[in-house]
Design an enzyme around this catalytic site. Structure first.
Site, PDB file in Angstrom:
ATOM      1  N   GLY A 199     -95.235  10.928   0.964  1.00 52.14           N
ATOM      2  CA  GLY A 199     -94.560  10.135  -0.059  1.00 52.14           C
ATOM      3  C   GLY A 199     -93.119  10.531  -0.355  1.00 52.14           C
ATOM      4  O   GLY A 199     -92.264   9.673  -0.567  1.00 52.14           O
ATOM      5  N   THR A 236    -110.697  14.279  -7.730  1.00 51.57           N
ATOM      6  CA  THR A 236    -110.261  13.122  -8.511  1.00 51.57           C
ATOM      7  C   THR A 236    -108.852  12.716  -8.104  1.00 51.57           C
ATOM      8  O   THR A 236    -107.954  13.555  -8.021  1.00 51.57           O
ATOM      9  CB  THR A 236    -110.314  13.455 -10.022  1.00 51.57           C
ATOM     10  OG1 THR A 236    -111.649  13.838 -10.331  1.00 51.57           O
ATOM     11  CG2 THR A 236    -109.908  12.256 -10.859  1.00 51.57           C
ATOM     12  N   CYS A 323     -81.573  32.254  10.375  1.00 50.03           N
ATOM     13  CA  CYS A 323     -81.334  32.815   9.052  1.00 50.03           C
ATOM     14  C   CYS A 323     -81.740  31.868   7.933  1.00 50.03           C
ATOM     15  O   CYS A 323     -81.965  32.296   6.809  1.00 50.03           O
ATOM     16  CB  CYS A 323     -79.869  33.199   8.895  1.00 50.03           C
ATOM     17  SG  CYS A 323     -79.541  34.797   9.626  1.00 50.03           S
TER      18      CYS A 323
END
Lengths: 395, 139
Positions: A199, A236, A323
């Site tokens: 998303g 949920t 790095c």
């Protein structure tokens, strides 16, 4: 601040935020509950399935919401591998330039006894259909090839690889995290069995993603619990986040053509401007690349220094130098397209979004030129290149 | 922030950058493959480091540690420069992230390599053990 790191993440759009707030206000019930607040939430959830499915040419029941692209990749690959194993298929095919969500999952499966083939890419960062065809064996359980590379933006021949896999009866998954919302996708026409999306790459919220799995392709669940997402992903549902993602995706798909036309023009000007820097080279294919992606290597300097100085000038970018990753090696993608270590350390990725302007591009070009010149002026490597003690890799 | 204010200051405004054309000792350490190379130039008069300059290919902390190392040894006797530890460089910079500590080791080694070059060029005897560092590794 000029934000040019849209491949890392995007700012949640006003449309997505509104959808999230609306969901919190109106659909706060548990979609698994039988009462009215629960059923209102269940309807909103079903609507989100439909919205996402419509954007990629799928059916609502073929969409499983996840916590993001990484989870979707993990589930798709592990599910295909374990189910393949039951039928004696223990070979997995992918490419050398995949995201770590794919590469590390495959590495783990390798330790569990699977055999993994990572196909090389050419200098432009594209894997060929022929290479995939040559790698497929009777015991191949899965081919997984990313749609758009997150670093160099190259677009892979997904439809053709899909057709090949269909013909050879091998499951085909694509990590489309950098493609969904940015390129027109139709999973049916493109012969895609499984597809991962995220998303926050198209201005939806973080922590949301989805896995598309073609009807008829069995899917294993890895989070056990309730019967959410057709029993394939317990927990949920985070409806506000899901609604936000669906709204963002619809908006991105509705405006895709105009946004891409704008981004392509900005990208091409940026490539043109940065190409004026001597001994610099574009990474990835010049045309088969996503509209907003620019990735360059500059010889004789290191990427992190460049990023810090750009940040001082109010420009947010990223690099494939070791790095910036905290690891010892520079980007595996740049190494895979044949950049030597010392050149890969000097890479800069600028990924554009719809808020970027033509003026931003000129500011970026001017600042990158100045910073590259400065860092070269204090670099012993650059001095050696100029003296001929070292040989330029990029002419 | 990733870096302390001191690191950012030395990165943004590095001290003693450049080359000394008639340097008495030059040391170059590191490896372009690993992403950092430091080159240190020393001007030595009467056993005192009267001038020092550096050139660095590397990340923010590589540039900052080079800069700090030059400040710490400028005007000092050669023996004191040889005593410079990477820890002293890190402390003077108010710390470095753990995975950047190798940059400070590189700075220490660059100073030592330059002194060794000075000794070699001038036929000054020394104990080889004090220059016994490995080729750059990322430990």
């Amino acid at each position: 601040m000029i934000y040019a790191d849209h491949a890392a993440t995007t700012k949640t759009s006003a449309t997505a935020k509104k959808a999230m707030l609306d969901a919190m206000d109106q659909f706060w019930g548990n979609p698994s509950s039988l009462h009215t607040p629960g059923q209102k939430a269940a309807e909103a959830l079903e609507e989100a399935h439909k919205t996402v499915a419509d954007c990629i040419g799928a059916e609502p029941r073929e969409i499983y919401f996840t916590s993001g692209g990484s989870e979707a990749d993990n589930q798709a690959i592990r599910s295909a591998a374990y189910q393949g194993k039951r039928r004696g298929k223990t070979h997995l095919i992918s490419t050398a330039i995949e995201h770590h969500a794919v590469l590390h999952t495959l590495a783990k499966l390798e330790k569990e006894g699977f055999e993994v083939t990572l196909l090389p890419v050419d200098a432009s960062g594209i894997v060929t259909v022929e290479a995939v065809a040559a790698a497929i064996r009777p015991e191949t359980a899965l081919v997984t090839v990313m749609y758009v590379n997150n670093e160099i933006g190259t677009i892979q021949p997904i439809k053709e690889i899909g057709a090949l896999c269909r013909e050879r009866k091998v499951l085909f998954h694509t990590d489309a995290v950098q493609a969904v919302g940015h390129l027109p996708i139709n999973v049916k026409e493109q012969n895609i069995d499984m597809l991962s999306l995220s998303g926050h790459k198209f201005q939806g919220p973080r922590g949301t993603g989805a896995l598309y799995v073609r009807k008829g392709v069995p899917l294993l669940s890895f989070i056990e619990g309730g019967a959410q997402e057709r029993s394939k992903r317990a927990g949920t549902e985070d409806l506000p986040a899901i609604a936000g993602m669906a709204a963002a995706l619809k908006e991105a798909c509705d405006h895709m053509e105009e946004i891409n036309a704008k981004l392509t023009a900005l990208r091409d000007r940026l490539i043109e401007g940065l190409s004026e820097i001597p001994h610099s080279g574009l990474n990835g294919d010049r045309t088969r690349r996503i509209a907003g992606n620019v990735n360059f290597c500059f010889e004789g300097i290191e990427g992190e220094s460049m990023l810090l100085l750009l940040d001082d000038k109010g420009i947010a970018a990223s690099s494939g130098s070791a790095c910036t990753s905290g690891s010892l090696d520079p980007s595996h993608v740049l190494l895979a397209i044949g950049r030597p270590h010392e050149v890969a350390h000097g890479s800069l990725r600028l990924s554009l979004g719809e808020d970027n302007t033509a003026e931003d591009i000129e500011t970026i070009i001017a600042n990158v030129k100045e910073i590259v010149a400065y860092l070269r002026s204090i670099s012993p490597v650059w001095k050696d290149l100029q003296k001929g003690v070292r040989t330029y890799v990029i002419q | 922030m990733l870096y302390s204010e001191k690191v950012m200051d030395h990165f943004r405004n590095p001290r003693n950058v450049g080359e000394i054309p008639d340097a008495d000792g030059i040391g170059e350490v590191g490896n372009a493959k690993c992403g950092d190379i430091m080159k240190m130039y020393l001007k030595i008069d009467d056993d005192i480091i009267t001038d020092v300059k550096f050139e660095t290919f590397g990340c923010g902390s590589a540039i900052a540690t080079s800069s700090m190392a030059t400040e710490l040894i400028k005007g000092k006797p050669v023996s004191e420069a040889l005593d410079l530890s990477n820890k002293a460089v890190v402390e003077a910079l108010d710390g470095l992230p753990a995975y950047k500590l190798h940059c400070s080791v590189l700075a220490e080694e660059a100073v030592k390599a330059a002194v060794k070059d000075y000794y070699d060029k001038n036929g000054i005897a020394y104990d080889a053990d004090q220059f016994a560092f490995d080729d750059h590794d990322h430990e």
